[in-house]
Scaffold this active site. Structure first.
Site, short mmCIF file in Angstrom:
data_model
loop_
_atom_site.label_atom_id
_atom_site.label_comp_id
_atom_site.label_asym_id
_atom_site.label_seq_id
_atom_site.Cartn_x
_atom_site.Cartn_y
_atom_site.Cartn_z
N GLY A 77 0.82 -1.21 0.00
CA GLY A 77 0.00 0.00 0.00
C GLY A 77 0.85 1.25 0.00
N THR A 78 2.17 1.08 -0.06
CA THR A 78 3.05 2.25 -0.07
C THR A 78 2.77 3.07 -1.33
OG1 THR A 78 4.72 0.94 1.07
CG2 THR A 78 5.47 3.00 0.06
N THR A 79 2.72 4.39 -1.16
CA THR A 79 2.43 5.27 -2.31
C THR A 79 3.72 5.95 -2.79
OG1 THR A 79 1.90 7.06 -0.76
CG2 THR A 79 0.06 5.76 -1.59
N PHE A 105 -6.62 1.46 0.08
CA PHE A 105 -7.23 0.16 0.35
C PHE A 105 -8.63 0.28 0.98
CE2 PHE A 105 -3.05 -1.94 -0.19
CZ PHE A 105 -3.48 -3.00 -0.98
N HIS A 137 -5.92 16.00 4.33
CA HIS A 137 -5.21 14.95 5.07
C HIS A 137 -4.45 15.55 6.24
CE1 HIS A 137 -5.84 12.51 1.39
NE2 HIS A 137 -5.76 11.48 2.22
N HIS A 138 -4.01 14.68 7.14
CA HIS A 138 -3.23 15.07 8.32
C HIS A 138 -1.92 15.78 7.93
CE1 HIS A 138 -0.53 11.61 7.63
NE2 HIS A 138 -1.64 11.00 7.25
N LYS A 141 1.25 13.97 6.27
CA LYS A 141 1.24 13.32 4.94
C LYS A 141 2.21 14.05 4.02
CE LYS A 141 -1.70 11.70 1.14
NZ LYS A 141 -1.07 10.40 0.99
N THR A 148 -5.09 9.33 -4.37
CA THR A 148 -6.53 9.12 -4.57
C THR A 148 -7.15 10.32 -5.29
OG1 THR A 148 -6.58 7.76 -2.60
CG2 THR A 148 -8.70 8.64 -3.36
N1 LIG Z 1 -2.81 2.15 0.40
C1 LIG Z 1 -3.43 2.71 1.45
O1 LIG Z 1 -4.64 2.50 1.71
C2 LIG Z 1 -2.63 3.58 2.38
C3 LIG Z 1 -3.17 4.07 3.58
C4 LIG Z 1 -2.36 4.81 4.42
C5 LIG Z 1 -1.03 5.05 4.07
N2 LIG Z 1 -0.55 4.60 2.89
C6 LIG Z 1 0.87 4.74 2.50
O2 LIG Z 1 1.58 3.69 3.16
C7 LIG Z 1 2.92 4.12 3.46
C8 LIG Z 1 3.18 3.95 4.95
O3 LIG Z 1 2.26 4.75 5.68
P1 LIG Z 1 2.34 4.85 7.26
O4 LIG Z 1 1.26 5.81 7.66
O5 LIG Z 1 2.41 3.49 7.87
O6 LIG Z 1 3.79 5.57 7.42
P2 LIG Z 1 4.78 5.52 8.66
O7 LIG Z 1 4.01 5.52 9.95
O8 LIG Z 1 5.79 6.61 8.44
O9 LIG Z 1 5.49 4.10 8.55
C9 LIG Z 1 6.43 3.74 7.58
C10 LIG Z 1 7.41 2.81 8.27
O10 LIG Z 1 8.21 2.15 7.31
C11 LIG Z 1 9.52 2.04 7.88
N3 LIG Z 1 10.51 1.72 6.85
C12 LIG Z 1 11.19 2.55 6.02
N4 LIG Z 1 12.01 1.83 5.23
C13 LIG Z 1 11.86 0.53 5.57
C14 LIG Z 1 12.44 -0.69 5.13
N5 LIG Z 1 13.35 -0.73 4.15
N6 LIG Z 1 12.03 -1.86 5.71
C15 LIG Z 1 11.11 -1.86 6.69
N7 LIG Z 1 10.54 -0.73 7.16
C16 LIG Z 1 10.91 0.45 6.61
C17 LIG Z 1 9.71 3.39 8.54
O11 LIG Z 1 10.79 3.36 9.43
P3 LIG Z 1 11.60 4.74 9.72
O12 LIG Z 1 10.61 5.69 10.31
O13 LIG Z 1 12.68 4.30 10.65
O14 LIG Z 1 12.11 5.21 8.38
C18 LIG Z 1 8.35 3.54 9.23
O15 LIG Z 1 8.33 2.89 10.48
C19 LIG Z 1 3.02 5.55 2.93
O16 LIG Z 1 3.54 5.52 1.61
C20 LIG Z 1 1.56 6.03 2.89
O17 LIG Z 1 1.33 7.06 1.93
C21 LIG Z 1 -1.31 3.86 2.05
#
Ligand SMILES: NC(=O)c1ccc[n+]([C@@H]2O[C@H](COP(=O)([O-])OP(=O)(O)OC[C@H]3O[C@@H](n4cnc5c(N)ncnc54)[C@H](OP(=O)(O)O)[C@@H]3O)[C@@H](O)[C@H]2O)c1
Length: 231
Positions: A77-79, A105, A137-138, A141, A148
């Site tokens: 789901g990473t964007t 998602f 958004h928050h 972001k 979307t």
């Molecule tokens: N598809 C959807 O429905 C949806 C919904 C919400 C969010 N998203 C997207 O999903 C992504 C994550 O969102 P989030 O809110 O969870 O962000 P987040 O809270 O910043 O979490 C991302 C995590 O990934 C870790 N990370 C970075 N590189 C990594 C690696 N190589 N291996 C393992 N972990 C690693 C980061 O660690 P560090 O902080 O130490 O770098 C952080 O803990 C973003 O791209 C967001 O835009 C998608």
């Protein structure tokens, strides 16, 4: 199922919490264990049915490639890594692997996108109405406009090429995600809105995709899973 969650952030934890309530066994791999995607070796991922990846745009392609090479189906789901999609698609096909990717998602968002397209179609040839998109958004972001909102704009323009549907982005507070389409005329406004109340809707969709993907091969979107049309 045995689920490997890559990314110990807000989404990774939300998926892990939900997986536990559905009787799955989930293990989270964070960045310390996985610098530059090097932690996802065949040995480390052995025994998992599927991986769910929510990290950062710069990390996702290496993570997905490592998981595909290790032979594990991947939901991500990473964007913000769209430019790498052709290379990853070629790898998935070469390895006969399975990947499902989605910038959103939420099931409701995908229904909202379809409804928005139908709404725009109804306004074709109706003078005097101006269409526009507002996405909120928050404050944390990183990308703007949201993926979307861009998908929404594309669907609206496809349905009605005469209206550009410009996007305005707001980044403030803790808003999980709100998308609004408006058509404003001299005496009235027509509005269609989707509001996410929490991250749990995204986590539920990602988990549903993780339950669906094993046994499939190829590259899928969440839209394709929900509505049956492969992209
Ligand atoms: N598809 C959807 O429905 C949806 C919904 C919400 C969010 N998203 C997207 O999903 C992504 C994550 O969102 P989030 O809110 O969870 O962000 P987040 O809270 O910043 O979490 C991302 C995590 O990934 C870790 N990370 C970075 N590189 C990594 C690696 N190589 N291996 C393992 N972990 C690693 C980061 O660690 P560090 O902080 O130490 O770098 C952080 O803990 C973003 O791209 C967001 O835009 C998608």
């Amino acid at each position: 199922m045995r689920l490997l969650i890559v990314g110990d952030g807000k989404m990774g934890r939300a998926v892990a919490a939900l997986a536990a309530t559905r009787g799955h066994e989930a293990t989270i791999i964070g960045r310390e264990e996985n610098a530059q995607g090097r932690g996802l070796t065949a040995e480390r991922v052995r025994g998992y049915d599927v991986a769910v990846e929510f990290t950062r745009p710069e990390a996702a392609p290496a993570n997905i490639a490592g998981l595909i090479e290790a032979g594990i189906p991947v939901v991500t789901g990473t964007t913000g890594w769209d430019a790498e999609l052709p290379r990853i698609t070629a790898l998935v096909e070469e390895r006969q692997g399975a990947l499902l990717h989605a910038a959103n998602f939420s099931v409701g968002v995908h229904l909202f996108l379809r409804a928005a397209r139908a709404l725009a179609g109804e306004f074709v040839g109706r003078e005097g109405f101006e269409g526009f998109i507002l996405e909120e958004h928050h404050a944390a972001k990183r990308d703007a406009p949201s993926g979307t909102a861009r998908a929404l704009q594309q669907r609206l323009r496809d349905a009605d090429p005469s209206r550009p549907y410009p996007i305005t982005s707001v980044r403030a507070g803790a808003i999980p995600g709100t998308h609004t389409v408006s058509l404003d005329g001299p005496f009235e406004t027509v509005t269609l809105q989707h509001t996410a109340r929490s991250r749990d809707g995204f986590a539920a969709g990602a988990l549903a995709a993780a339950e669906w993907l094993p046994g499939h091969t190829g590259v899928y979107t969440f839209d394709a899973m929900l509505f049956g049309d492969r992209r």
